[in-house]
Design a protein around this motif. Structure first.
Motif, PDB file in Angstrom:
ATOM      1  N   GLY A 350       0.749  -1.233  -0.082  1.00  0.00           N
ATOM      2  CA  GLY A 350      -0.046  -0.009  -0.012  1.00  0.00           C
ATOM      3  C   GLY A 350       0.864   1.250  -0.142  1.00  0.00           C
ATOM      4  N   ASP A 351       2.121   1.241   0.304  1.00  0.00           N
ATOM      5  CA  ASP A 351       3.009   2.196   0.334  1.00  0.00           C
ATOM      6  C   ASP A 351       3.343   2.541  -1.223  1.00  0.00           C
ATOM      7  OD1 ASP A 351       4.988   4.185   0.584  1.00  0.00           O
ATOM      8  OD2 ASP A 351       5.558   3.721   2.755  1.00  0.00           O
ATOM      9  N   GLY A 352       2.939   3.176  -2.179  1.00  0.00           N
ATOM     10  CA  GLY A 352       3.338   3.369  -3.400  1.00  0.00           C
ATOM     11  C   GLY A 352       4.825   3.832  -3.546  1.00  0.00           C
ATOM     12  N   PRO A 353       5.309   4.736  -2.868  1.00  0.00           N
ATOM     13  CA  PRO A 353       6.707   5.174  -3.110  1.00  0.00           C
ATOM     14  C   PRO A 353       7.909   4.266  -2.705  1.00  0.00           C
ATOM     15  CG  PRO A 353       5.632   7.000  -2.203  1.00  0.00           C
ATOM     16  CD  PRO A 353       4.691   5.778  -2.276  1.00  0.00           C
ATOM     17  N   ARG A 354       7.387   3.613  -1.485  1.00  0.00           N
ATOM     18  CA  ARG A 354       8.490   2.445  -1.337  1.00  0.00           C
ATOM     19  C   ARG A 354       8.572   1.140  -2.132  1.00  0.00           C
ATOM     20  NH1 ARG A 354       7.525   1.120   4.777  1.00  0.00           N
ATOM     21  NH2 ARG A 354       9.454  -0.038   4.631  1.00  0.00           N
ATOM     22  N   THR A 355       7.240   0.813  -2.319  1.00  0.00           N
ATOM     23  CA  THR A 355       7.062  -0.372  -3.374  1.00  0.00           C
ATOM     24  C   THR A 355       7.662  -0.098  -4.691  1.00  0.00           C
ATOM     25  OG1 THR A 355       4.912  -0.747  -2.273  1.00  0.00           O
ATOM     26  CG2 THR A 355       5.533  -1.887  -4.549  1.00  0.00           C
ATOM     27  N   THR A 356       7.577   1.103  -5.268  1.00  0.00           N
ATOM     28  CA  THR A 356       8.170   1.607  -6.663  1.00  0.00           C
ATOM     29  C   THR A 356       9.725   1.368  -6.339  1.00  0.00           C
ATOM     30  OG1 THR A 356       6.273   2.951  -7.122  1.00  0.00           O
ATOM     31  CG2 THR A 356       8.584   3.288  -8.351  1.00  0.00           C
ATOM     32  N   ASP A 357      10.493   1.979  -5.086  1.00  0.00           N
ATOM     33  CA  ASP A 357      11.713   1.902  -5.033  1.00  0.00           C
ATOM     34  C   ASP A 357      12.294   0.419  -5.201  1.00  0.00           C
ATOM     35  OD1 ASP A 357      14.373   2.551  -4.347  1.00  0.00           O
ATOM     36  OD2 ASP A 357      14.007   3.486  -2.337  1.00  0.00           O
ATOM     37  N   VAL A 358      11.565  -0.403  -4.238  1.00  0.00           N
ATOM     38  CA  VAL A 358      12.059  -1.750  -4.164  1.00  0.00           C
ATOM     39  C   VAL A 358      11.983  -2.547  -5.404  1.00  0.00           C
ATOM     40  CG1 VAL A 358      11.219  -4.111  -3.188  1.00  0.00           C
ATOM     41  CG2 VAL A 358      11.473  -2.443  -1.768  1.00  0.00           C
ATOM     42  N   PHE A 359      10.994  -2.372  -6.254  1.00  0.00           N
ATOM     43  CA  PHE A 359      10.466  -2.869  -7.534  1.00  0.00           C
ATOM     44  C   PHE A 359      11.635  -2.316  -8.617  1.00  0.00           C
ATOM     45  CE2 PHE A 359       5.750  -3.884  -7.179  1.00  0.00           C
ATOM     46  CZ  PHE A 359       6.118  -4.641  -5.953  1.00  0.00           C
ATOM     47  N   SER A 360      11.962  -0.978  -8.515  1.00  0.00           N
ATOM     48  CA  SER A 360      12.915  -0.588  -9.537  1.00  0.00           C
ATOM     49  C   SER A 360      14.335  -0.786  -9.035  1.00  0.00           C
ATOM     50  CB  SER A 360      12.996   1.115  -9.374  1.00  0.00           C
ATOM     51  OG  SER A 360      11.414   1.405  -9.688  1.00  0.00           O
ATOM     52  N   THR A 361      14.614  -0.744  -7.886  1.00  0.00           N
ATOM     53  CA  THR A 361      15.866  -1.216  -7.450  1.00  0.00           C
ATOM     54  C   THR A 361      16.386  -2.626  -7.771  1.00  0.00           C
ATOM     55  OG1 THR A 361      15.945   0.265  -5.450  1.00  0.00           O
ATOM     56  CG2 THR A 361      17.553  -1.778  -5.500  1.00  0.00           C
ATOM     57  N   MET A 362      15.337  -3.542  -7.627  1.00  0.00           N
ATOM     58  CA  MET A 362      15.564  -5.017  -8.006  1.00  0.00           C
ATOM     59  C   MET A 362      15.723  -5.126  -9.509  1.00  0.00           C
ATOM     60  SD  MET A 362      15.836  -8.066  -6.475  1.00  0.00           S
ATOM     61  CE  MET A 362      15.490  -9.901  -6.455  1.00  0.00           C
ATOM     62  N   LEU A 363      14.804  -4.505 -10.376  1.00  0.00           N
ATOM     63  CA  LEU A 363      14.621  -4.815 -11.883  1.00  0.00           C
ATOM     64  C   LEU A 363      15.782  -4.293 -12.479  1.00  0.00           C
ATOM     65  CD1 LEU A 363      12.971  -5.523 -14.062  1.00  0.00           C
ATOM     66  CD2 LEU A 363      11.877  -3.376 -14.030  1.00  0.00           C
ATOM     67  N   ALA A 364      16.305  -3.091 -11.911  1.00  0.00           N
ATOM     68  CA  ALA A 364      17.584  -2.584 -12.564  1.00  0.00           C
ATOM     69  C   ALA A 364      18.835  -3.381 -12.508  1.00  0.00           C
ATOM     70  CB  ALA A 364      17.944  -1.096 -11.826  1.00  0.00           C
TER      71      ALA A 364
END
Length: 665
Positions: A350-364
């Motif tokens: 439910g925390d959009g910014p933190r979820t985006t950070d986790v997803f982007s960091t892993m995917l990169a």
């Protein structure tokens, strides 16, 4: 304009028949076809609310495309008349042609068509969802689109089923080949792919009639950034020479077709589900995907399920790099174990910014990522709590430029409208792990070698078996090492000649394709004195036993009636077929391709110094394969060459047994 343009993208359509013609009219009307549809019937006044014309000659113009829904005998005259008036093409719906033993009738159809393209016979037809033009006598599940994939099938029912998918895949064309009497797979597929609105091609085929032409088509598609994925049916059929050699048995069925597709750069899958998911990847991201994947889910169960299902699919998840792991740990906290697949728990749900950070960091850190997510069904539940995670997946793809795939564990757990919307925004949701994972593997195939084409196929012909002594003489002349040996017509004569050899000996009866099964091989003999005759032998061969082998391989080359010629590599010896550890390639091949094929064998560690063993001379294996390839390319009479086993030493390799079949003159 190509010869198929008017048929595939018609401005006017004629329909012949009664009930089938009505279905075509209704389908065109439902899809909003803008051009005229002209029903032709000798006695009916109207069909589907449209006035009928008594004959083709009465039509107000020359039709671009015609659906012929009359019986097979009447079809011949209709096709002849359409061709004479300059029509753009026809669908021949009727069955009862070559598939029913009526080869002459089908040949008459081709002659009647002349230069006019004909799909079929025994063919449902085609659907153009881009322009709303249908020559299709049944229901379908598609809708109008501005761009999408093409589906081409030799089975009408299979492709109808594919149109019923509810997975968000935009379909631009559906076409059936039927008997492919005149317009074949390569020509029709090429025309579909040439449409700039088509993004990829999905195939269900029973056979590929023009392998070199199809390889050229696949190369053009790859250069245009369009992927091709294929289901090849009929793989269990035994090949025409399955009784003659281990090679024929091991390389028969689907091995040759799979090798051809791989070398042509075509993705291959086994199920309609995987076909659809592969096409979604192609549609959004193009024809190739890198092999380094990451997986993220908010459940340990899901992470474990992904790992378990990925292994049989041949997918791997490389470890998380140290700096990435440190950053993720800082966001997720000490309870979360950083791994790939990653269970990120629900601390950030439910925390959009933190979820985006986790997803982007892993995917990169990877080539692509899968994000396990099963939004609640909207008819009974409220899926809004899943929107931050879905938004984060899209944001991660946008931030990294890497493909991010929302993947539902069950195919029905992702709403079609949501999938369509995400596809339109350039994100490809994949539905069902058991379809998504094979699709992800299929798009990781290697690119085809530029300019690769299979050797020309030769007709099936009678063959004769060369005895082992003659076969080995051929191998020796090609530079392949063989044991020292002597031959004789009988055992006493053979014994008298063994003084030139160093024992122990191998004694073999000549004239057998399968010597072991015939009891025609005796090994580790100190002397030939007292040996009994071998029943059925046409002569005898004595050889020095090969020592120092680190591995025994099977190397077999054989002609293929479709793909020209193949080479099969695998674990050799008498249990080759039982163990079935083989890789098949379609000729011609390079040394690098042979080397890569060896590394795909389960036995490769035995060649590569497993547990401190000596390393076998794989270069000698490669040299032997290339020498055999030169032989079969230089001599059209050679039908099959098998070395089993090729004894591979630390230095060099020796053909301990050999079989050659050549065409009878």
């Amino acid at each position: 304009m190509s010869r198929l343009s008017r048929l595939l993208r018609p401005r006017s359509i004629a329909v012949l028949g009664s009930g089938w013609a009505l279905n075509v009219i209704e389908q065109c009307r439902a899809m909003g076809f803008a051009g005229p549809v002209w029903p032709v019937h000798p006695t009916r006044a109207q069909i589907g609310g449209l006035d009928c014309y008594r004959s083709l000659a009465d039509l107000p113009g020359v039709p671009d495309a015609t659906f012929i829904g009359v019986n097979r005998h009447a079809t011949l005259e209709v096709v002849r008349e359409l061709s004479a008036m300059g029509a753009g093409g026809a669908i021949c719906f009727a069955s009862g042609w070559q598939e029913a033993g009526e080869a002459d009738l089908q040949a008459g159809l081709v002659a009647a068509a002349g230069d006019m393209p004909v799909l079929g016979p025994n063919c449902y037809g085609l659907i153009n969802y881009l322009d709303g033009a249908l020559l299709w006598p049944d229901q379908h599940g598609g809708r109008r689109v501005e761009r999408g994939v093409a589906l081409l099938s030799q089975s009408s029912n299979i492709v109808i089923n594919l149109t019923m998918q509810a997975r968000g895949l935009p379909v631009a064309y559906v076409a059936c080949l039927g008997n492919a009497a005149q317009v074949g797979l390569t020509e029709l597929a090429g025309e579909l792919l040439a449409d700039p609105r088509v993004t990829a091609l999905g195939l269900y085929v029973e056979g590929i009639g023009d392998a070199p032409g199809f390889a050229a088509l696949a190369e053009r598609a790859a250069k245009a950034g369009k992927g091709i994925v294929c289901i090849k049916s009929g793989k269990t059929e035994q090949s025409r020479q399955a009784a003659q050699s281990h090679t024929a048995s091991l390389a028969g069925g689907g091995a040759a077709s799979s090798a051809f597709l791989r070398q042509a750069g075509v993705a291959e899958v086994a199920s309609p589900d995987a076909l659809i998911e592969t096409l979604k990847i192609f549609h959004v991201h193009g024809p190739y995907l890198g092999p380094r994947l990451c997986s993220l889910s908010c459940s340990g169960g899901e992470a474990g399920l992904v790992a378990d299902l990925a292994a049989p699919a041949g997918l791997e998840f490389p470890p998380v790099p140290g700096p990435v792991a440190a950053h993720l740990s800082g966001i997720l906290g000490p309870i979360v174990a950083i791994a790939n697949p990653l269970d990120y728990h629900t601390f950030i749900w439910g925390d959009g910014p933190r979820t985006t950070d986790v997803f982007s960091t892993m995917l990169a850190a990877y080539d692509a990522g899968i994000f396990i997510i099963d939004p609640p069904r909207p008819d009974r539940c409220d899926p809004s709590s899943f929107l931050p995670a879905l938004t984060a997946i899209e944001a991660a793809q946008a931030a990294t430029g890497k493909p991010a795939f929302p993947v539902s564990s069950l195919s029905e757990n992702f709403d079609e409208d949501l999938a369509i919307a995400m596809m339109a925004r350039g994100v490809a949701p994949l539905m069902g792990l058991e379809a998504a994972l094979p699709a992800l593997k299929a798009v990781q195939r290697p690119a085809a070698r530029p300019g690769w084409r299979p050797l020309p196929a030769l007709p099936v012909r009678p063959v004769r078996l060369l005895d082992e002594a003659e076969a080995k003489a051929r191998l020796a002349s090609a530079g392949i090492a063989v044991p020292q040996g002597v031959t004789a017509a009988d055992l006493p004569g053979l014994a008298a000649r063994t003084h030139a050899l160093a024992g122990p000996f191998a004694l073999k009866g000549l004239g057998f394709a399968h010597k072991t099964e015939a009891g025609a091989v005796r090994l580790n003999l100190v002397s030939l004195e007292g040996q009994a005759e071998i029943p059925g032998a046409t002569g005898y061969l004595a050889e020095e036993m090969v020592t120092g082998a680190l591995a025994e391989l099977l190397v077999g080359l054989r002609r293929d009636p479709v793909y020209g010629a193949t080479v099969t590599l695998g674990l050799g010896g008498t249990m080759a077929e039982l163990l079935a550890d083989t890789v098949t390639l379609v000729l011609p091949v390079t040394g690098d391709e042979v080397n890569e094929a060896l590394r795909r064998l389960r036995l490769w560690p035995l060649l590569d110094g497993y547990r401190g063993r000596a390393v076998a001379d794989s270069g000698a294996v490669v040299a032997a394969v290339l020498a055999l390839q030169d032989m079969i390319q230089a001599d059209d009479r050679l039908e099959e060459i098998e070395i089993n086993p090729l004894m591979v030493r630390a230095r060099g390799a020796i053909a301990a047994d050999a079989v050659i079949w050549e065409a009878e003159t």
